[in-house]
Write a protein that holds these residues in place. Sequence first.
Motif, PDB file in Angstrom:
ATOM      1  N   CYS A 166       0.849  -1.199   0.000  1.00 32.84           N
ATOM      2  CA  CYS A 166       0.000   0.000   0.000  1.00 32.84           C
ATOM      3  C   CYS A 166       0.883   1.246   0.000  1.00 32.84           C
ATOM      4  CB  CYS A 166      -0.904   0.007   1.234  1.00 32.84           C
ATOM      5  SG  CYS A 166      -1.892   1.515   1.327  1.00 32.84           S
ATOM      6  N   ASN A 168       0.053   4.218   0.380  1.00 34.49           N
ATOM      7  CA  ASN A 168      -0.295   5.114   1.497  1.00 34.49           C
ATOM      8  C   ASN A 168       0.477   4.710   2.755  1.00 34.49           C
ATOM      9  OD1 ASN A 168      -2.103   6.313  -0.198  1.00 34.49           O
ATOM     10  ND2 ASN A 168      -3.888   5.223   0.596  1.00 34.49           N
ATOM     11  N   GLY A 174      -0.891   5.949   5.620  1.00 35.70           N
ATOM     12  CA  GLY A 174      -1.861   4.854   5.675  1.00 35.70           C
ATOM     13  C   GLY A 174      -3.040   5.219   6.566  1.00 35.70           C
ATOM     14  N   CYS A 175      -4.139   4.512   6.400  1.00 41.12           N
ATOM     15  CA  CYS A 175      -5.287   4.717   7.282  1.00 41.12           C
ATOM     16  C   CYS A 175      -4.825   4.337   8.690  1.00 41.12           C
ATOM     17  CB  CYS A 175      -6.469   3.887   6.798  1.00 41.12           C
ATOM     18  SG  CYS A 175      -6.848   4.248   5.067  1.00 41.12           S
ATOM     19  N   CYS A 178      -4.936   0.738  10.192  1.00 39.89           N
ATOM     20  CA  CYS A 178      -4.743  -0.394   9.270  1.00 39.89           C
ATOM     21  C   CYS A 178      -3.305  -0.915   9.293  1.00 39.89           C
ATOM     22  CB  CYS A 178      -5.105   0.052   7.856  1.00 39.89           C
ATOM     23  SG  CYS A 178      -4.743  -1.209   6.604  1.00 39.89           S
ATOM     24  N   PHE A 181      -0.806  -4.048   5.174  1.00 39.62           N
ATOM     25  CA  PHE A 181       0.441  -4.190   4.408  1.00 39.62           C
ATOM     26  C   PHE A 181       1.623  -3.681   5.220  1.00 39.62           C
ATOM     27  CE2 PHE A 181      -3.011  -4.249   1.376  1.00 39.62           C
ATOM     28  CZ  PHE A 181      -2.709  -5.404   0.660  1.00 39.62           C
ATOM     29  N   GLY A 225      -3.594  -3.126  -1.644  1.00 41.11           N
ATOM     30  CA  GLY A 225      -3.199  -1.807  -1.170  1.00 41.11           C
ATOM     31  C   GLY A 225      -3.300  -0.757  -2.265  1.00 41.11           C
ATOM     32  N   LYS A 303      -5.679   8.262   1.359  1.00 41.13           N
ATOM     33  CA  LYS A 303      -6.871   8.153   0.517  1.00 41.13           C
ATOM     34  C   LYS A 303      -7.373   9.529   0.107  1.00 41.13           C
ATOM     35  CE  LYS A 303      -8.990   3.783   1.817  1.00 41.13           C
ATOM     36  NZ  LYS A 303     -10.230   3.147   2.213  1.00 41.13           N
TER      37      LYS A 303
HETATM   38  S1  SF4 Z   1      -7.156   0.741   4.428  1.00 39.89           S
HETATM   39 FE1  SF4 Z   1      -6.344   0.379   2.351  1.00 39.89          FE
HETATM   40  S2  SF4 Z   1      -5.508   2.379   1.710  1.00 39.89           S
HETATM   41 FE2  SF4 Z   1      -5.774   2.459   3.922  1.00 39.89          FE
HETATM   42  S3  SF4 Z   1      -3.743   1.854   4.723  1.00 39.89           S
HETATM   43 FE3  SF4 Z   1      -5.014   0.006   4.651  1.00 39.89          FE
HETATM   44  S4  SF4 Z   1      -4.544  -0.910   2.676  1.00 39.89           S
HETATM   45 FE4  SF4 Z   1      -3.806   1.205   2.587  1.00 39.89          FE
END
Ligand code: SF4
Length: 457
Positions: A166, A168, A174-175, A178, A181, A225, A303
Amino acid sequence: MMIRMKEKTITKEDIFLKARMISEGVNLQISEDLSPEQYRSWILGKAANAEQVKIPEKLNFDDPESIIALFAEVNKTDISSDFRQEIIFDNNGLRAPVYPNKRSRLDFLIEGENVTVSEDGKSLVTGEFLKRLDWLDEKLSNGLPVSTVLPSMSAAIINVVFNLSCMNFNTNRGCRYCNLFANPISRKISMLPLDTLRLWAKYQGEAIKIAIDNGWRGILAISGGAFAPAQRGEYLERLTLVLDIIKEAIGDKMYDTLPMVYNHYPPEDFSDMYKWKELGINATSFDLEVMDDAYFAAICPGKVAYKPLSYLKKAQEYSVEVFGPLLGTISCVVMGIEPMSCLVEGFDERMSKGILPFPLVFHPEPGSAYEGFRNPTAEWIVEASEKMANSFMKYLLKWLKPAMDRAKETRGDIYEFSAGSTPTTRLSVVFDEIGIRLNKLLGGRSVSELMEGKKKK
Ligand code: SF4
């Protein structure tokens, strides 16, 4: 399609206990039936093993087999595909998670396939402790176990991953909850070469075939990702490549039978959704994560750099046209991050447009930015779930007929709304609340009979 109601008596007490198990976790009691390895992997999670594996400074993409082997190595103690992470209550089939927490007041005793949850010596519920599926240890053609390429699979879902990292997460955007990854291999991948993706898809195809041969019938969720911006333009080519390989592996007939949901970024051009439909996809899940724009920007910085929340909402509305409402257009939402009023109002607004949010309780994973943050309390979970269940019932009849008509056009049997059969998960109690309300509404009828105006039995 006829959906029959299954008799189950879900009580408010059961729902509250499940909410407590989500919020507080359970205190695992040492038992002969829980091996030391199992106990350790539950307590430590997957991050512990990943840190012990020696990772080369630079991944050798000329040898994609070595990359897949490294994935297997870092994920050795990954229990995300282990069915033992949940129990099913004996009295009503509620599914609840098993989050180990030594400080929880809920004691969790395992005896064979049976579990007792108790507090201060008093039994609160008994349940079935699902066995790990033996076939997850079967070998792929490269000798690695099937579980290597089926991250977070369940009886209901297999994730078809078409990007192994991912962007991000790798750029600290990243979120915040989360860790999908967070493994050290994904962290080293910025743009996945096509050859590695092709090989990954080949093994995923083999694994899905083994799952099907062992009786698995669920939904294929197309996920992965975030792509690097420079690679986004290739997303459709990559998606097609992966799905063609899966189709070849499992055969046209089975491919056309399994429901398939696209669970990734919305496209730049919404009309791409018609191309997805031609590829066999029949639902979307553009995950809003939260309902409020400002929270979205704070919690999902990567995002929002792609598109604001309003864009995802527009994409969902377009999806209702292409794939139909309710189970044709779903959206995962993390409950417990934003204030309850934002969540509940957002749920109502999305339902009014035919989009079905799937609220999952906030549970920040090890390795994520919010690791260690507090989950919402059981009281909060239940109150918010009751309010959202009210909204669901308010709009259900408006959307049910068009949703069922659309489902018939595609792969019919993804429609499962009845008192005993709602799309519930172990991390959510909204659909259990909905089950109680459906029970009252249906009163022994099937959903089809309700639509035909038949009287309660
Ligand atoms: S929710 Fe999706 S975009 Fe957000 S950090 Fe996790 S894998 Fe990446």
